[in-house]
Design an enzyme around this catalytic site. Sequence first.
Site, PDB file in Angstrom:
ATOM      1  N   ARG A  50      10.923   5.881   4.050  1.00 55.19           N
ATOM      2  CA  ARG A  50      11.177   7.328   3.995  1.00 55.19           C
ATOM      3  C   ARG A  50      11.813   7.839   5.293  1.00 55.19           C
ATOM      4  O   ARG A  50      12.660   8.740   5.268  1.00 55.19           O
ATOM      5  CB  ARG A  50       9.866   8.063   3.691  1.00 55.19           C
ATOM      6  CG  ARG A  50       9.372   7.822   2.270  1.00 55.19           C
ATOM      7  CD  ARG A  50       7.946   8.293   2.066  1.00 55.19           C
ATOM      8  NE  ARG A  50       7.817   9.724   2.337  1.00 55.19           N
ATOM      9  CZ  ARG A  50       6.651  10.360   2.397  1.00 55.19           C
ATOM     10  NH1 ARG A  50       5.505   9.688   2.219  1.00 55.19           N
ATOM     11  NH2 ARG A  50       6.603  11.652   2.635  1.00 55.19           N
ATOM     12  N   ARG A  72       0.858  -1.189   0.000  1.00 56.09           N
ATOM     13  CA  ARG A  72       0.000   0.000   0.000  1.00 56.09           C
ATOM     14  C   ARG A  72       0.891   1.235   0.000  1.00 56.09           C
ATOM     15  O   ARG A  72       1.299   1.713   1.063  1.00 56.09           O
ATOM     16  CB  ARG A  72      -0.929  -0.027   1.214  1.00 56.09           C
ATOM     17  CG  ARG A  72      -2.017  -1.086   1.084  1.00 56.09           C
ATOM     18  CD  ARG A  72      -2.847  -1.210   2.331  1.00 56.09           C
ATOM     19  NE  ARG A  72      -2.128  -1.937   3.378  1.00 56.09           N
ATOM     20  CZ  ARG A  72      -2.635  -2.238   4.564  1.00 56.09           C
ATOM     21  NH1 ARG A  72      -3.855  -1.860   4.863  1.00 56.09           N
ATOM     22  NH2 ARG A  72      -1.938  -2.894   5.453  1.00 56.09           N
ATOM     23  N   TYR A 126      12.094  -2.131  -2.094  1.00 53.01           N
ATOM     24  CA  TYR A 126      11.971  -0.743  -2.550  1.00 53.01           C
ATOM     25  C   TYR A 126      13.346  -0.197  -2.927  1.00 53.01           C
ATOM     26  O   TYR A 126      14.382  -0.678  -2.435  1.00 53.01           O
ATOM     27  CB  TYR A 126      11.424   0.150  -1.432  1.00 53.01           C
ATOM     28  CG  TYR A 126       9.952   0.036  -1.140  1.00 53.01           C
ATOM     29  CD1 TYR A 126       9.034   0.951  -1.679  1.00 53.01           C
ATOM     30  CD2 TYR A 126       9.463  -0.957  -0.289  1.00 53.01           C
ATOM     31  CE1 TYR A 126       7.681   0.874  -1.379  1.00 53.01           C
ATOM     32  CE2 TYR A 126       8.109  -1.039   0.008  1.00 53.01           C
ATOM     33  CZ  TYR A 126       7.230  -0.126  -0.537  1.00 53.01           C
ATOM     34  OH  TYR A 126       5.891  -0.208  -0.242  1.00 53.01           O
ATOM     35  N   ASP A 145       2.263   5.084  -0.438  1.00 53.60           N
ATOM     36  CA  ASP A 145       1.773   6.412  -0.059  1.00 53.60           C
ATOM     37  C   ASP A 145       1.515   7.272  -1.291  1.00 53.60           C
ATOM     38  O   ASP A 145       1.952   6.951  -2.398  1.00 53.60           O
ATOM     39  CB  ASP A 145       2.822   7.152   0.793  1.00 53.60           C
ATOM     40  CG  ASP A 145       3.048   6.503   2.134  1.00 53.60           C
ATOM     41  OD1 ASP A 145       2.100   5.886   2.647  1.00 53.60           O
ATOM     42  OD2 ASP A 145       4.167   6.617   2.658  1.00 53.60           O
TER      43      ASP A 145
END
Length: 270
Positions: free
Chosen positions: A198, A51, A111, A53
């Site tokens: 992040r 999911r 990622y 952002d």
Amino acid sequence: MQRFAIGIEFCGMHYRGWQTQQAGVSSLQETLETVLSKIANEPILLHGAGRTDAGVHATNMVAHFDTNAIRPEQGWLRGANSQLPKDISIQWIKEVGTDFHARFKAQARRYRYVVYNTPNRPALLHKQVTHVHQQLDVEKMMVAARKFEGTHNFESFRAAACQSKQPVRHLSHCRLIRHGRYLVLDIQADGFLHHMVRNIMGCLLEIGQGCYEIDHIDTMFAAQDRKAAGVTAPADGLYFIQAYYPEQFDLPNPPLGPHWLNLPDEMADL
């Protein structure tokens, strides 16, 4: 009833993230469901591996859907891509058994976070990378990235609004690579918390700017408090690049993105 797995590439710039959360707010899930429902001529519900952002991109977001519609795989692929917005594209489709689930069968997710480190901001890479104009101690950042590997409580590195009941995650690798003007954080885990990548990148950037030493990461972990860790890096440079599944599902394994980075193949096996 058939079940299909798909691999999706998207630019997240104009979307409020993957998940459909409220009416009138554009999400990637809803945009894809609308197009697939037209092709199927029945409502389609899409389940994604992650999911993401608002503003986060993907080069191979894996998802699945069930349908009673009989269409050839190329019909789904070409039909969907002809109707989807230009910033979303289905890269592959494969029929799978009903034991497959894009979210719950994923063993790991991966990622990459891309920083463009130059004195002047880029124009052509607007919203595709995070621009940092300050000089950075990259060698120090590379050492610091390895501190996140292994099993840790990431309470200090998740968003205050994170809904996950379990903050412990296992990172199989967390490596920072220098690639010309780019710094690329390649990170893989059994699962990620809200804003986790992040927040880790924000911490590394602060270390690179000399805000604190590498050992301060231990203090952040021990605090188990979001306020103890650094800033949240922008969404712009973040890419969901892969989800890993048991070999029995035999899903396509496209090259890791983002492809314009042109990273050497050996970077795939960290």
